[in-house]
Design an enzyme around this catalytic site. Structure first.
Site, PDB file in Angstrom:
ATOM      1  N   LYS A   1       0.834  -1.200   0.000  1.00 52.45           N
ATOM      2  CA  LYS A   1       0.000   0.000   0.000  1.00 52.45           C
ATOM      3  C   LYS A   1       0.872   1.255   0.000  1.00 52.45           C
ATOM      4  O   LYS A   1       1.957   1.269   0.588  1.00 52.45           O
ATOM      5  CB  LYS A   1      -0.898  -0.032   1.241  1.00 52.45           C
TER       6      LYS A   1
ATOM      7  N   SER B   1      -9.571   1.593   3.404  1.00 54.92           N
ATOM      8  CA  SER B   1      -8.764   2.452   2.544  1.00 54.92           C
ATOM      9  C   SER B   1      -7.781   1.689   1.666  1.00 54.92           C
ATOM     10  O   SER B   1      -7.202   2.228   0.735  1.00 54.92           O
ATOM     11  CB  SER B   1      -7.982   3.445   3.409  1.00 54.92           C
TER      12      SER B   1
ATOM     13  N   SER C   1      -9.699  -1.247   7.355  1.00 61.22           N
ATOM     14  CA  SER C   1      -9.212  -0.948   6.012  1.00 61.22           C
ATOM     15  C   SER C   1      -8.548  -2.102   5.285  1.00 61.22           C
ATOM     16  O   SER C   1      -8.172  -1.968   4.122  1.00 61.22           O
ATOM     17  CB  SER C   1      -8.227   0.232   6.062  1.00 61.22           C
TER      18      SER C   1
END
Length: 477
Positions: free
Chosen positions: A70, A145, A169
């Site tokens: 990420k 997210s 997330s």
């Protein structure tokens, strides 16, 4: 993952073949999941790993495994932007601890993934790079997210991906994308090199297509770290238990939160499927009981008060002075300089959360909001401890519904926050959670179930998750 490594060792394939395969898939997809991929570097690393293996040298535990990370996890000399304009063109000057551990075990990091800006959001629409599309239905969101990381695994752009989980997330996008998503206990994995959103909540998590791959990655990236005082400083835990037993008890005791199952936001099909799963687990010898969890409605307010307060503090360092975005207009007033940089550099959702966090920390409101939220968190921790004195695992829905239509939550931000109701509990209390892809809705989209265990009890949680996947598939067939 194990099959691939067996093929590497037998000479059926090599690392260059593997990397070329994934690079081709990354180039040809239009899902906006990966924002930066490392073509020449990953090919060069594949060449080095092939040479190492053929020379007879001992290979690492993740030899040849292709991984994405990420865009909030530091990778030296690679772009690190948190999907925000305020960090445009910034490159990390060091590796996150988890990245070092991956590389030390011969993993190949092939790229970084899109996410909600500074990990704030649950749709992956709050990104300077644009939204991530769900590979199963591009009109739907990927979840957030860590939506880019979830879709990278879902669409076969990598084998495993690392995300971060502050309030769900990892587990929520895993649910929306029909894959496995694991958030370990707080302190299991070092946060050194993870861009902070809310420091007492953030935890690096793992996406994969199966539990075995998550076990293998957790084995590598967990454990002590001198750069993170909050990590569990005990020796590395063994996340893979021997044999098929899920617990040293003959009948694992499982709590099902009645308040969650009766919540008005829960989709009827999800509710029905989880009750069916509970029945299947009873048939397999587990003891499943519905219990009252009277604090459920306090979870989301406490979570957003505390996380925005921490975000207000953590994001104060981004001011355009030392790195990242700086407004091109010259000003002499320092306050105006900061206002322009932060006003133009941060997106709408991030600014909203910074302002909310500043408000709850302000004089006159601190005790009314922040202190009360801390008290709720302490109550949740105590209640959770009592639950695990009686039960081995907790079952919850992961999300109240299947993947949203793109743009829907922008029109109703309160509904977006309430969608976190079943995931933020694990972050408030620091316990591990995993979302398992078990079900298919009549609308065609997947959804999962969330399993939770006591803090630092990942090994039994993962073993129980494997058993649940296997037994439920047998039951449902």
């Amino acid at each position: 993952m194990q099959t691939l490594q067996n093929q590497l060792n037998s000479g059926t394939i090599n690392c260059i073949d593997i990397v070329e395969y994934y690079l081709e898939k990354i180039k040809s997809n239009k899902l906006n999941a990966i924002v930066d991929f490392y073509e020449s570097e990953s090919l060069q690393r594949a060449h080095v790993l092939d040479k190492k293996r053929k020379s007879g040298k001992k290979t690492g535990k993740l030899h040849g495994v292709v991984i994405t990370i990420k865009d909030v996890i530091a990778h030296k000399d690679h772009k690190l932007t948190a999907s925000s304009k305020i960090l445009q063109n910034f490159s990390s000057i060091y590796n996150a601890t988890c990245v070092n551990k991956l590389l030390n075990e011969d993993a190949i990091i092939i790229g970084s993934c899109n996410c909600d800006e500074f990990a704030m959001g649950n749709t992956n629409e709050n990104s300077v790079y644009g939204r991530v599309k769900n590979a199963l239905d591009e009109s739907k969101v990927s979840g957030g997210s860590s939506g880019g990381s979830a879709v990278a695994v879902q669409a076969g752009l990598c084998m495993v991906s690392l995300g971060s989980d502050t309030g769900g997330s990892v587990r929520q996008p895993a649910d929306f994308c029909g894959i496995v998503g694991m958030k370990p206990s707080y302190g299991t994995i070092s946060r050194f090199g993870l861009i902070a959103y809310a420091s007492s909540f953030d935890q690096i998590g793992v996406f994969a297509n199966n539990i075995q791959d998550i076990e293998a990655v957790l084995e590598v990236i967990s454990g002590p770290d001198e750069f993170d005082s909050t990590v569990n400083q005990q020796i590395n835990a063994n996340f893979i238990l021997p044999g098929d037993n899920t617990h040293n008890l003959k009948k694992p005791r499982i709590a099902l939160f009645k308040n969650a199952m009766q919540h008005e936001s829960l989709d009827p099909e999800i509710k029905k499927s989880i009750y069916e799963l509970a029945g299947a687990l009873r048939n397999e010898g587990c003891e499943v009981q519905e219990i009252d969890f009277e604090l459920l409605d306090y979870i989301v307010p406490a979570y957003y008060i505390l996380t925005t307060a921490e975000a207000s503090s953590n994001l104060s360092r981004y001011d355009g002075v030392r790195y990242g975005f700086r407004d091109s207009n010259e000003v002499e007033d320092l306050a105006v300089f900061y206002k322009r940089n932060r006003g133009k550099g941060f997106g709408k959702e991030v600014k909203k959360r910074i302002m909310l966090g500043t408000f709850v920390l302000s004089e006159g409101y601190y005790d009314a909001y922040f202190t009360k939220a801390q008290q709720v968190r302490n109550m949740l921790t105590g209640r959770t401890k009592n639950i695990f004195n009686e039960y081995d695992f907790i079952i919850l829905p992961t999300v109240p519904s299947t993947a949203f239509e793109a743009g829907k939550m922008e029109k109703d931000p309160i509904a977006a926050y309430l969608a976190d109701i079943f995931t933020v509990y694990a972050n408030l209390t620091g316990i591990p959670g995993v979302s398992l892809p078990l079900f298919r809705h009549s609308n065609g989209m997947p959804f999962g179930v969330q399993l939770l265990a006591n803090k630092h009890d990942e090994a039994r949680l993962l073993q129980f998750s494997k058993s649940t996947l296997k037994n439920y598939k047998r039951y449902s067939s």
